[in-house]
Every structure is written in structure tokens, then in C-alpha cells.
Design a protein around this motif. Structure first.
Motif, short mmCIF file in Angstrom:
data_model
loop_
_atom_site.label_atom_id
_atom_site.label_comp_id
_atom_site.label_asym_id
_atom_site.label_seq_id
_atom_site.Cartn_x
_atom_site.Cartn_y
_atom_site.Cartn_z
N ASP A 16 0.83 -1.20 0.00
CA ASP A 16 0.00 0.00 0.00
C ASP A 16 0.87 1.26 0.00
O ASP A 16 1.97 1.27 0.58
N PRO A 17 0.38 2.30 -0.63
CA PRO A 17 1.06 3.58 -0.52
C PRO A 17 0.85 4.16 0.90
O PRO A 17 0.01 3.65 1.66
N PRO A 18 1.54 5.22 1.29
CA PRO A 18 1.31 5.83 2.62
C PRO A 18 -0.15 6.28 2.77
O PRO A 18 -0.71 6.94 1.89
N LEU A 19 -0.80 5.83 3.87
CA LEU A 19 -2.21 6.14 4.12
C LEU A 19 -2.35 6.70 5.52
O LEU A 19 -1.63 6.31 6.45
N ASP A 20 -3.34 7.61 5.69
CA ASP A 20 -3.57 8.20 7.00
C ASP A 20 -4.25 7.20 7.92
O ASP A 20 -3.85 7.03 9.08
N ASP A 21 -5.31 6.57 7.45
CA ASP A 21 -6.05 5.60 8.27
C ASP A 21 -6.16 4.30 7.47
O ASP A 21 -7.09 4.10 6.68
N ARG A 22 -5.18 3.41 7.65
CA ARG A 22 -5.11 2.19 6.83
C ARG A 22 -6.31 1.28 7.03
O ARG A 22 -6.84 0.72 6.08
N ASP A 23 -6.78 1.16 8.30
CA ASP A 23 -7.91 0.27 8.56
C ASP A 23 -9.18 0.75 7.87
O ASP A 23 -9.96 -0.04 7.32
N PHE A 32 -9.44 8.75 -1.43
CA PHE A 32 -8.12 8.61 -0.81
C PHE A 32 -7.06 9.26 -1.69
O PHE A 32 -7.08 10.47 -1.87
N THR A 33 -6.15 8.45 -2.26
CA THR A 33 -5.05 9.03 -3.02
C THR A 33 -4.99 8.43 -4.43
O THR A 33 -5.54 7.36 -4.70
N GLY A 34 -4.28 9.12 -5.31
CA GLY A 34 -4.13 8.62 -6.67
C GLY A 34 -3.29 7.38 -6.75
O GLY A 34 -3.53 6.49 -7.58
N ARG A 35 -2.29 7.26 -5.85
CA ARG A 35 -1.44 6.07 -5.87
C ARG A 35 -2.23 4.83 -5.47
O ARG A 35 -2.03 3.74 -6.03
N LEU A 36 -3.16 4.97 -4.53
CA LEU A 36 -4.01 3.84 -4.16
C LEU A 36 -4.94 3.47 -5.31
O LEU A 36 -5.21 2.29 -5.57
N ALA A 37 -5.43 4.49 -6.03
CA ALA A 37 -6.29 4.23 -7.19
C ALA A 37 -5.54 3.46 -8.27
O ALA A 37 -6.09 2.54 -8.91
N VAL A 38 -4.27 3.83 -8.46
CA VAL A 38 -3.46 3.09 -9.45
C VAL A 38 -3.28 1.64 -9.01
O VAL A 38 -3.39 0.71 -9.82
N LYS A 39 -3.01 1.42 -7.72
CA LYS A 39 -2.84 0.06 -7.21
C LYS A 39 -4.10 -0.78 -7.42
O LYS A 39 -4.06 -1.90 -7.94
N THR A 40 -5.25 -0.29 -7.00
CA THR A 40 -6.50 -1.07 -7.14
C THR A 40 -6.87 -1.28 -8.60
O THR A 40 -7.34 -2.37 -8.99
N GLY A 41 -6.67 -0.26 -9.43
CA GLY A 41 -7.01 -0.41 -10.84
C GLY A 41 -6.16 -1.46 -11.53
O GLY A 41 -6.67 -2.32 -12.27
N LEU A 42 -4.83 -1.43 -11.28
CA LEU A 42 -3.95 -2.41 -11.90
C LEU A 42 -4.21 -3.82 -11.37
O LEU A 42 -4.14 -4.81 -12.10
N THR A 43 -4.52 -3.91 -10.07
CA THR A 43 -4.83 -5.22 -9.50
C THR A 43 -6.10 -5.80 -10.13
O THR A 43 -6.19 -7.01 -10.42
N CYS A 44 -7.09 -4.94 -10.33
CA CYS A 44 -8.34 -5.40 -10.99
C CYS A 44 -8.07 -5.84 -12.42
O CYS A 44 -8.66 -6.83 -12.90
N LEU A 45 -7.18 -5.12 -13.13
CA LEU A 45 -6.85 -5.53 -14.49
C LEU A 45 -6.15 -6.88 -14.51
O LEU A 45 -6.36 -7.68 -15.43
N LEU A 46 -5.33 -7.13 -13.50
CA LEU A 46 -4.70 -8.45 -13.39
C LEU A 46 -5.75 -9.54 -13.22
O LEU A 46 -5.71 -10.59 -13.88
N GLY A 47 -6.74 -9.31 -12.35
CA GLY A 47 -7.83 -10.28 -12.18
C GLY A 47 -8.69 -10.41 -13.42
O GLY A 47 -9.15 -11.51 -13.76
N ALA A 48 -8.89 -9.28 -14.12
CA ALA A 48 -9.68 -9.33 -15.35
C ALA A 48 -9.01 -10.19 -16.41
O ALA A 48 -9.66 -11.00 -17.09
#
Length: 560
Positions: free
Chosen positions: A38-45, A125-141
Motif C-alpha cells: 500500500d502507498p502511505p495512508l492516514d487511516d489504513r484500517d 483517498f489518493t491517486g497512488r491507491l487508485a493506481v494500485k487497485t485499478g492495476l490489481t483489478c486488471l490483473l484479475g480481469a
């Protein structure tokens, strides 16, 4: 009653889509939770809670939509396998394009989910988290789409075989071999490597990612690449290897001489073209073999082989030394008068069946059937070591077999030998292979004369001189006669008694309702003698041909 194929088609959608999406979801969940840092997050939970709700909520909406759209796309396929018959254009396209359409539908739903999830993380949240989730979804797709296509294509093969069996594929309708291999490469290699590249970029952009997290990520992506690569490459290669294996098996059948080999065509790609091409080739071989057999039955296998070997047939002939056997039925007019047409044809077929069998056993072939007679040639068009001996042996066998197997018929057999012209006679539009020469005429006259002999077989001295001793020793030379239409006398040869068992001629049954009493039998004998005397007077002392006779070819006797 629902067929197994209909059950298979009905459940393939639910099974394939369900299994593939579960695998794809597990890939996303594992990579998002444990592999990709994960990228740096304020409230990870809180971030994990929101993403978990989004992740598990989307299938609740997407699954019914996928099921409804899939059932709509699948309806022509189910209708076709349930009703059977000839598929229409819509059903054909639905079966052949079914796996691709299903893959595109699943891919579109995954793309919508990936975009929605990335947009949610970008807004909240942040753009870096959006990139992570988007790329992970593309991997599953990518994982899900590849599995959907390969599994659905394999499970739909029986339906595709029915469609392509009704109509040969004329153009590529499905992704070909290259596309399938590239799909396997994308899932097994490209997507995991792309994930590693993204992790490397994230590590460079975020120095706070520690070595342990980076090692876990690399191990996870590398292990996924190995596992997925093996599974998907295996499925892709099986999709190509199975039809090739079927074609190889069919080729082995053809090599063994089995031209009934046929493979199921269940693919409209290059592989399907190979399957259909094999079936088309074998069908052509069957047709050629049928034509060859039919041609051989009409003109003889030797002549058929000669024509097929040369390719070009030219009119004319060549001088050959051959032996000739002529067999002529006795009393064909009376036979046709006292029996029905069907019965006459049946008797003639039995008669000629024995003739063909005996001639073939001794290396000859039937040049032609002339009504109730047959002309057999030994030594042309193919050379025979002992053509004269073969003709004499066939004559002895025929004399015994005809009386034993067709006792209600009687025939005379004549054998001669000498030089003839053998070749194609006729016109460019219609011709036949035949032999022309004095031995043919002599054999025909001898068969006429043999009808009054006890053994029903006569041969000329010329054919006995040409035959090997093993056969000529079975014959005796007798008197000389001048045959009708010939100027030179012919010395007659007959089989010895031990070589040709004399079977009494079959007793002719009187016609129903008309018994031949003693007086009528005497009258019948007198008429026969009178007819014989008249024929002798017409022939004259020199054996010249009577008016209206045939001197240029075999004469077919029709004495009653």
C-alpha cells in the motif's frame, strides 16, 4: 428428455463464468492484500474497510447482469442443441462466437468494476491507491477472461462439431492459434511481469517500502507467473494439440487402408480448417477409389490400372502374344422363352460370376460380355508368364464349376492363342480396350463346336504348344477340323479324363403343363438332326462362312 449436450450447454455458462470469476477475485484479493504494498495512508484500517465493502458489493450487482446478458447471448445455442436439425445463420454464429462473446462480456464487467474501484479510491483517498487497485483489478480481469475463453471453447466443442459438420468453415470465425497463444502468454507472463514493473516503479517512487515487502511482492508475482503460466499454456496447447492428434489418428487409419476415417470439426480457426481439409481429402480419396473400382468393374482392373498409370489414352494398339478364352451359353433363346426376365438375369449373373472368378484365379480378365457369352484375355494389357497355361487352366476349371454351381445352364468353352492387336479402339469421344485377331475368332468357333463335346471344352493345338508342360500335359490332341469362316484346319485339344471329371449334362426339365412324351421326344430329335444337316450344307466342304455370318470378331452362339 434433455440430452447430455443440452445439459452441458445450459450449465457451461454458469460453471465457466462462476469458476473463472472466483479465481479472478481471489487473485485480486490476494494481490491487493498481501502482495502489492500500500502507498502511505492516514487511516489504513478505514481504507481497507471501504475497499473491502466495494470489492464484495460489486459482484452482487454484476453477477445478475452477467447472467442475464449471458443467457440472452446463449439462447440460440440452447435452442440449436435442443431442437437439432440444420442450424440457421444466427445459431451458427452464436455457437462459433459464443466463447468470444462470453469473454468480451466478462471483460467488460471487470473493466467497469476496475474503473469504478479506481475512481472511488481516487476521490476518497489518493491517486497512488487508485493506481494500485485499478492495476490489481486488471490483473484479475486478464486471468478471468483467459480462463473463460479457454474453458468455454473446450466445453462447446460438441456443439461446434454439429455446426461445422453441417457446413465447412469458409473463413476464420474464431480467434486463431496465434491469438490463443498470445492470450496464454498474457496471463502467464505479461500480466505478472507487468505487475513486477509496477512494483518496481512504486518502490522507486516511495522509498519507505521496505525490503521485506518488496521481496514478498516479487515472490508472489513470480509464483503466480509460474503457476498461471503452466496452467494456461497447458490449456492453450491442448486446444491446438487435440485436433492435430485427431487428424494424426485419422491419417493413420488412411495409411492402414481405412478410407472411412473422419474427424470431428469443432473449430473454425486454422485448426478447424485443418480438420475440415482432412475430411475433404479423405472424401476425395473415397470418391477416387469408388471411381477406380467402378472403372475396373466396367473395363477390368488391368485396363483401369493401365489407363490411370498412363494418364493419357491414345487410340491404336500394339501386337501382343495372348491367349483367348471364349465361353458361350447354350440355349439362351429357350431359356428366355421358358423363364421370366428376372430369373434369366439372375441365372446369367450366377453364370458370369463363376466365369469371372475362374478367369481371375488364372491371371486373366474379362474383356467383354456379349449377351450370353464372355471373352477373356490372358497376356494383355499386362504381361503374364504363362498366358496360354492360364487360359487352359481356367477352361478346365470352368467346365467343372459351371456344371456344379449353375447346373441348369450349359455352355461351350473355346481356347486359342497367338498374335493379336491389343489397344484402344473407337473414337475420341467413346472407346474401349480390346483385342483383335485370328485367335479371338478361333476361340469363338471352338466354343460353338465344344457345345457338342462331352467335356464342353476345346482348345487349339497352338495354345497347347505355347503352354508350359505342367498344363499342356493335362490335354490330349485329337482330330483336325476346319472351323466355320477359316481356311486352315485346326487341330483340337481336349482335357484328359483325370484332369477334367466328366459331369453328365443336367437333365432338362419339361415345361410346366407340356410333358414331352416319347413321340414328342423323337420328333424333337429329328428336328435337331435336320437343323444340323442344314448347317453342314450351308457351310460347304471348305468350311466357308455361311451368308450373314461374322468373320471379324467373336460370334455369339444362340443355339436352342
Amino acid at each position: 428428455m434433455t440430452s447430455r449436450l443440452e445439459i452441458r450447454v445450459r450449465w457451461v455458462l454458469l460453471f465457466v463464468v462462476g469458476v473463472a470469476n472466483i479465481i479472478g477475485s481471489l487473485v485480486v484479493l490476494l494481490f491487493a492484500t498481501f502482495v502489492v504494498p500500500d502507498p502511505p495512508l492516514d487511516d489504513r484500517d478505514y481504507v481497507h474497510l471501504v475497499n473491502a465493502v466495494a470489492f464484495f458489493s460489486y459482484p452482487v450487482v454484476a453477477a445478475p447482469a452477467a447472467l442475464l446478458c449471458g443467457l440472452w447471448l446463449w439462447r440460440p445455442v440452447v435452442t440449436f442443441v435442443r431442437d437439432g436439425g440444420e442450424p440457421d445463420r444466427r445459431q451458427r454464429r452464436a455457437v462459433l462466437l459464443g466463447p468470444l462473446r462470453l469473454t468480451l462480456l466478462v471483460g467488460a464487467l471487470w473493466a467497469v468494476g476496475a474503473l469504478g474501484w479506481a475512481a472511488l479510491d481516487l476521490v476518497l483517498f489518493t491517486g497512488r491507491l487508485a493506481v494500485k487497485t485499478g492495476l490489481t483489478c486488471l490483473l484479475g480481469a486478464g486471468t478471468t477472461c483467459t480462463i473463460v475463453y479457454l474453458l468455454s471453447e473446450r466445453l462447446l466443442r460438441p456443439a461446434a462439431a454439429l455446426v461445422l459438420g453441417a457446413e465447412r468453415p469458409k473463413r476464420l470465425r474464431l480467434p486463431g492459434v496465434t491469438t490463443r497463444v498470445m492470450l496464454a502468454w498474457a496471463l502467464g507472463t505479461a500480466i505478472p511481469v507487468f505487475g513486477l514493473i509496477c512494483v518496481a516503479i512504486a518502490a522507486l517512487a516511495s522509498p519507505d517500502i521496505n525490503v521485506t515487502q518488496l521481496a514478498i511482492t516479487i515472490l508472489g508475482l513470480g509464483g503466480a507467473a509460474l503457476l498461471a503460466g503452466v496452467c494456461v499454456i497447458y490449456m492453450a496447447t491442448r486446444a491446438i494439440a487435440d485436433p492435430i492428434k485427431a487428424v494424426r489418428s485419422g491419417m493413420a487409419q488412411v495409411e492402414r487402408g481405412d478410407l472411412g476415417a473422419e474427424v470431428d470439426v469443432y473449430d473454425a480457426s486454422e485448426v478447424g480448417q485443418l480438420q475440415a481439409g482432412f475430411n475433404h481429402m479423405v472424401a476425395g480419396l473415397r470418391e477416387i477409389e469408388w471411381l477406380r473400382d467402378l472403372f475396373g468393374r466396367h473395363v477390368g482392373e488391368e485396363v483401369a490400372d493401365l489407363a490411370l498409370e498412363r494418364g493419357v489414352v491414345t487410340l491404336g494398339g500394339e501386337t501382343r502374344e495372348v491367349a483367348v478364352l471364349f465361353v458361350d451359353l447354350t440355349g439362351s433363346t429357350r431359356l428366355a422363352d421358358t423363364r421370366g426376365p428376372d430369373e434369366v438375369v439372375g441365372l446369367l449373373n450366377r453364370f458370369f460370376g463363376v466365369v469371372v472368378s475362374a478367369v481371375a484365379r488364372h491371371g486373366g480378365w474379362i474383356n467383354k460380355f456379349e449377351g450370353d457369352a464372355a471373352l477373356a484375355i490372358f497376356g494383355a494389357p499386362t504381361q503374364v508368364e504363362d498366358s496360354a497355361g492360364g487360359a487352359l487352366g481356367a477352361a478346365r476349371e470352368l467346365a467343372v464349376r459351371l456344371r456344379a454351381e449353375v447346373p441348369m445352364l450349359d455352355a461351350g468353352i473355346g481356347v486359342s492363342a497367338g498374335p493379336v492387336v491389343a489397344g484402344y479402339i473407337g473414337a475420341e469421344e467413346r472407346f474401349e480396350y480390346t483385342v483383335i485377331g485370328d485367335p479371338v475368332n478361333e476361340a469363338a468357333r471352338l466354343s460353338d463346336l465344344a457345345k457338342d463335346e462331352e467335356g464342353r471344352v476345346l482348345a487349339s493345338a497352338a495354345v497347347l504348344e505355347l503352354a508350359h508342360l505342367a498344363e499342356s500335359d493335362e490335354w490330349d490332341l485329337g482330330r483336325s477340323v476346319t472351323l466355320r469362316g477359316r481356311s486352315r484346319p485346326t487341330r483340337l485339344g481336349t482335357p484328359r479324363r483325370h484332369a477334367l471329371p466328366v459331369i453328365p449334362a443336367p437333365r432338362r426339365e419339361p415345361e410346366p403343363g407340356r410333358p414331352l412324351r416319347r413321340g414328342r421326344r423323337l420328333l424333337f430329335g429329328a428336328l435337331v438332326l435336320a437343323k444340323a444337316a442344314k448347317s453342314a450344307r450351308a457351310a460347304g466342304p471348305d468350311g466357308g462362312e455361311e451368308p450373314g455370318g461374322h468373320s471379324g470378331g467373336p460370334a455369339v452362339s444362340d443355339s436352342s
